[in-house]
Scaffold this motif. Sequence first.
Motif, PDB file in Angstrom:
ATOM      1  N   ARG A  86       2.550 -63.507  -4.444  1.00  0.00           N
ATOM      2  CA  ARG A  86       2.370 -62.067  -4.706  1.00  0.00           C
ATOM      3  C   ARG A  86       2.916 -60.730  -6.170  1.00  0.00           C
ATOM      4  O   ARG A  86       4.621 -61.058  -5.870  1.00  0.00           O
ATOM      5  N   GLY A  87       2.372 -59.665  -5.734  1.00  0.00           N
ATOM      6  CA  GLY A  87       2.922 -58.398  -7.239  1.00  0.00           C
ATOM      7  C   GLY A  87       4.294 -58.839  -8.261  1.00  0.00           C
ATOM      8  O   GLY A  87       5.546 -58.268  -8.490  1.00  0.00           O
ATOM      9  N   ASP A  91      -2.484 -62.319 -12.468  1.00  0.00           N
ATOM     10  CA  ASP A  91      -3.862 -63.103 -11.797  1.00  0.00           C
ATOM     11  C   ASP A  91      -3.043 -64.731 -12.505  1.00  0.00           C
ATOM     12  O   ASP A  91      -2.665 -66.079 -12.159  1.00  0.00           O
ATOM     13  N   ARG A  94       0.703 -65.175 -12.472  1.00  0.00           N
ATOM     14  CA  ARG A  94       1.497 -64.940 -10.804  1.00  0.00           C
ATOM     15  C   ARG A  94       1.452 -66.739 -10.523  1.00  0.00           C
ATOM     16  O   ARG A  94       1.611 -67.062  -9.500  1.00  0.00           O
ATOM     17  N   GLU A 125       4.494 -67.442   0.467  1.00  0.00           N
ATOM     18  CA  GLU A 125       3.315 -66.156   1.035  1.00  0.00           C
ATOM     19  C   GLU A 125       3.599 -67.088   2.779  1.00  0.00           C
ATOM     20  O   GLU A 125       4.309 -65.628   3.718  1.00  0.00           O
TER      21      GLU A 125
END
Length: 240
Positions: A86-87, A91, A94, A125
Amino acid sequence: MSTTEEDYSANYTARDNLYTYIRRSADKYKRKLYFTDTGLARLTSIEGYLAALAETGHKLATPMAEDFYRNLDRVVQDHDVEFVVRGTGTDKERTVKVPSRKCLIGDDGTKHGFSLLWLFPVDPEVYDDRIKHHREGIRRESAEFEANHPRCTECGHQEYRWGETSHDLTVKDLRILERVDPHAKYSEEITEYRFVNSVQVTIYYRALSSGGNGGFIYHGPGAGQTFTTNIGNQFWGIHT
């Protein structure tokens, strides 16, 4: 019967490893298989046995060496798994790839056998969510402690109560194994690191159970009290 060149080609790994540093035996599997000190000792013991068979021209030298290394290759992970971080940009940028599994190999106390502990990557995550949970818990309980003991913030109680960091608590929760020997600072590291948009992404590996969950079992000849079902292998089998 003397050992032919053809026989040597199937046994060169075990024999050549006798003429170098012991750690070199495991280097072929670096970043995939991880050997504890006793696991490495067991590996070199087996290779010494295989080398002795080859050097005396024993008829089992080639098939045993082939089967041993074939089964070690089977333990090694054979593909990567992707995680989206994330972040960190688009896409595509990442996505990070890491080995889909690793294996910690130890000595299981049987003839020519190993213990196997499978390790699987932790989704970043999942780690982030868990460590946030523990950070909030530490803040909340610290605030409660200070409210109930306003004159005790420097007496050592707080330091004792929070001797573990949020990372330490997350490692316990998820059964993360960061190094081969968690208590040795310079032990071989299992964790993977990737960079996305100049940001370091850490991928930890975890055991799905608290104990050993597999065995690299020798079946014979001379296996002794090793009663297992061996499917498709002559001398060794992987059991989970």
